[in-house]
Structure formats: C-alpha cells, structure tokens
Design an enzyme around this catalytic site. Structure first.
Site, mmCIF file in Angstrom:
data_model
loop_
_atom_site.group_PDB
_atom_site.id
_atom_site.type_symbol
_atom_site.label_atom_id
_atom_site.label_comp_id
_atom_site.label_asym_id
_atom_site.label_seq_id
_atom_site.Cartn_x
_atom_site.Cartn_y
_atom_site.Cartn_z
ATOM 1 N N SER A 1 0.843 -1.206 0.000
ATOM 2 C CA SER A 1 0.000 0.000 0.000
ATOM 3 C C SER A 1 0.876 1.254 0.000
ATOM 4 C CB SER A 1 -0.974 -0.026 1.177
ATOM 5 O OG SER A 1 -1.961 0.966 1.055
ATOM 6 N N HIS B 1 -8.685 0.434 -0.292
ATOM 7 C CA HIS B 1 -8.563 -0.450 -1.448
ATOM 8 C C HIS B 1 -9.913 -1.044 -1.864
ATOM 9 C CE1 HIS B 1 -4.283 0.104 -1.149
ATOM 10 N NE2 HIS B 1 -4.336 -0.234 0.123
#
Length: 379
Positions: free
Chosen positions: A153, A270
């Site tokens: 991430s 996400h």
C-alpha cells in the site's frame, strides 16, 4: 526550498555505493510547503540522464527490499535510527513538508494521533526510508546488490523512492495528499476492514456477495464489501460498509472463516469507498516528476513490475480502489526453478508483518529474511 532525495545506484557490482540518499543542506526557513512546487528541486548532481542497466547477478548475491504499509506503525519507532546518516535531515524536511513535527509524533505519540491515517502514512513512509539508511550503514552490500523492491500500500511509495522513480520530498508530499484524501473518504460512511483466516473451502467473494445482499435489506444503496488484501494462502482482508463486516463476523462459522479480527483503520481502503481520493491523488501525481524505476518495483494492483513512468502514475491511482495483491507479488518476486538460490530479503520499516507473509508464501525464501529494527539502541 527542499532538495531532492535520490537513490544512488552503482552501475557495476564492483563500484561501491556511496549513499542511499543525497540530501543537500541549506533548507529554507519558509513556512511548510503548500504544494509540490515548494517540495521540488533539482537532483543532487543535476543529472536526470538515462538509466544505467546492471549486469545479471547470481540470486544468492542479490537482495530484495520490502516496505511495510499502514498498520505497522507504533509509538517509539525511529528511536534507533537517528544516529544514522541523513535520518535527522529527512525528519527536518518532513516537518517542513507536512507542517508538523513527525519525529516527535513517532517517538512520543500520542498513539491515537499516530494511528490516524493522515499521520501514520507519512510516518511509515519516512521511517521505512530511514531504515534503508541504517541498512546502508550496517551492510552497504545489501543496497549495492538490490535488484527488486515492493511495498505494501503506502509502502509502495517508499519502494519507488528507493528505486529512483520519485524523490523523497515529492513522494512525501504525494503521500500527504493521499493520506488526507483517504481520511476524508473514510469519514463519509461508516466502514472498516476485517482480517480473515479461512478454511481451504472458504469462498471469500461469495461471502462478500452475501454481505452486500444483507446490506441491501438494511436499505443501503450500492453496498461495498470486497477483498482488499491478499496476504497469503487462506488469509484475506475484507473491507467495506460496517454493516457488511458485522454480517461476516456474525456468520463466520457458516462462511468457513476460522478467525476474524477487526483492523484498527479508519476506513475501507482499497475498495470503491475510496473513490473520493482518486482525483486528489491523480492531480498531485501529475505535478511531480516520476521516472522509470532503476530496479524492479512491483505494483500492488497486479503483482507485476512497473514498466515506465506513465505506468507508475496509473497504477498508484488505481491502487486506491483495487485490492493489494501481496501474495501474488511475493510469488512473482521469488518464483524460480528448483535448485536456484534465493536473494537476501530485508524488511525495511516498522514491524515484521511482511516477513510473516513471506514465511507463509515461501518458506525457502524466508530463510534469508532479515528485519531492520527501527528501535534498537544497541547497534
């Protein structure tokens, strides 16, 4: 004005790496920057020429760097890094870009402030690159022989800085904008993330579908519930509306979930619930310089390596609303024919979560794994 922070790569294995970052002194005394133009400057040597390619190396003499993401942060991280070259300068630059004392927040907290998305993402980013400085000081060969990097991430931004694709300060400004946008998106609707360990017969996508159907019965329009992270076999993180996650927990046994745990994050990262953050991130990425990585860097979106600067910009935006395919990334990095040796792997940043996922995905590769401690005062 802030100087660039670039990774210095040796063009041949014989040439010793001189530094990881080149931080030029003489930072201005102006107020914290309000945009990327004030975080941009020329590279330390003024050279943005063509990338130098390295000859192929024996995998056993190479290294891979893994950069952790949000959730790995903790109060006290960084205390063991301040004595290494450039680390203090990195925190000074961070204070000017962010507008607050990041070092104090990392070392002393308070914890509830550090855990906020808007703070923890820049914190993990800077601490991870400070850990690279420690690794370079203690084992410069690990930096010289690095052939690949990947980040989880927000960790992907640190990997890109390490690769020479972005400068330290411009990437930090992008991370700042990204974190602020994700924080705002999280506050729009009650949502979260749920870590799940399932039995082999667990059907995660079908479970998410059932959770979405449940939300519809509650009057929620366009409910969101989907896999947000692929961690290792039978381990997923599912994110979405809070009511969907409640349904999954309540029905975990019927869904063949052995263990579930609510993550301490502010929103459903996400997933589609992050769509609000797309425009701010896309815009700031247009304003900063992005170059083709000098080593292989793997995208969270599909586990494949970045090809060029356009690909980097596109995938970093797409990553916000796409699952992190970490398990797939590890297979891409470490897959090799039987008998071939594995590279040394270093987790650079707070925590050991990425090492744990590597152990689950590839035990042989894990045998040469090392975590760089970000609090150790003895080294």
């Amino acid at each position: 004005m802030f100087s660039s922070a670039i990774r210095c790569l040796s063009p041949t294995p014989k040439r010793r790496l001189q530094c990881v970052f080149s931080l030029v002194r003489g930072l201005s005394s102006e107020q914290p920057s309000s945009g990327p133009d004030e975080a941009r400057n020329t590279t330390a040597n003024g050279d943005t020429s063509a990338i130098k390619l390295r000859p192929r190396k024996d995998p056993s003499h190479c290294s891979v760097l893994l950069f952790p993401g949000q959730g790995s942060q903790f109060v006290g991280m960084g205390r063991g890094l301040l004595k290494y070259p450039n680390v203090s300068e990195m925190f000074t630059a961070a204070q000017r870009i962010l507008g607050y004392d990041l070092l104090s927040l990392c070392l002393e907290g308070p914890e509830e402030e550090l855990m906020k998305t808007v703070h923890c993402q820049p914190a993990v980013f800077v601490i991870s690159l400070a850990a690279v400085e420690k690794l370079n000081y203690l084992n410069p060969k690990a930096i010289e022989t690095c052939v690949a990097a990947a980040g989880f991430s927000v960790g992907e931004f640190a990997a890109l800085v390490f690769s020479g694709s972005m400068t330290f300060e411009e990437a930090l400004y992008v991370v700042k904008v990204r974190a602020e946008a994700m924080q705002k998106a999280s506050e729009m609707v009650p949502s979260g993330m749920l870590s799940v360990i399932g039995k082999p017969q667990a059907q995660y996508k079908f479970a998410c579908l059932q959770a979405r159907e449940h939300c519809k019965t509650l009057g929620i329009d366009n409910p969101v519930c989907s896999v947000a992270n692929y961690l290792f076999p039978d381990a997923r993180v599912i994110a979405g509306h809070q009511q969907a996650l409640d349904f999954l927990q309540k029905n975990s046994r019927q869904l063949n979930f052995m263990r579930t745990k609510v993550l301490s994050v502010s929103g459903a990262f996400h997933t589609e619930l992050m769509e609000f953050a797309l425009a701010p991130l896309r815009e700031v990425l247009r304003q900063v310089e992005v170059r083709r990585p000098e080593i292989n860097v793997y995208s969270n979106v599909d586990g494949k390596r970045y090809m060029n600067e356009t690909h980097v910009r596109k995938q970093l935006v797409k990553q916000l609303v796409s699952p992190v395919k970490w398990e797939q990334t590890l297979h891409e990095i470490y897959e090799r024919t039987q008998g071939h040796l594995f590279p040394d792997t270093y987790e650079v940043g707070p925590g050991k979560q990425l090492g744990a996922t590597l152990q689950k995905c590839n035990r042989k590769a894990f045998k040469t794994y090392t975590q760089m401690d970000v609090t150790d005062l003895e080294n």
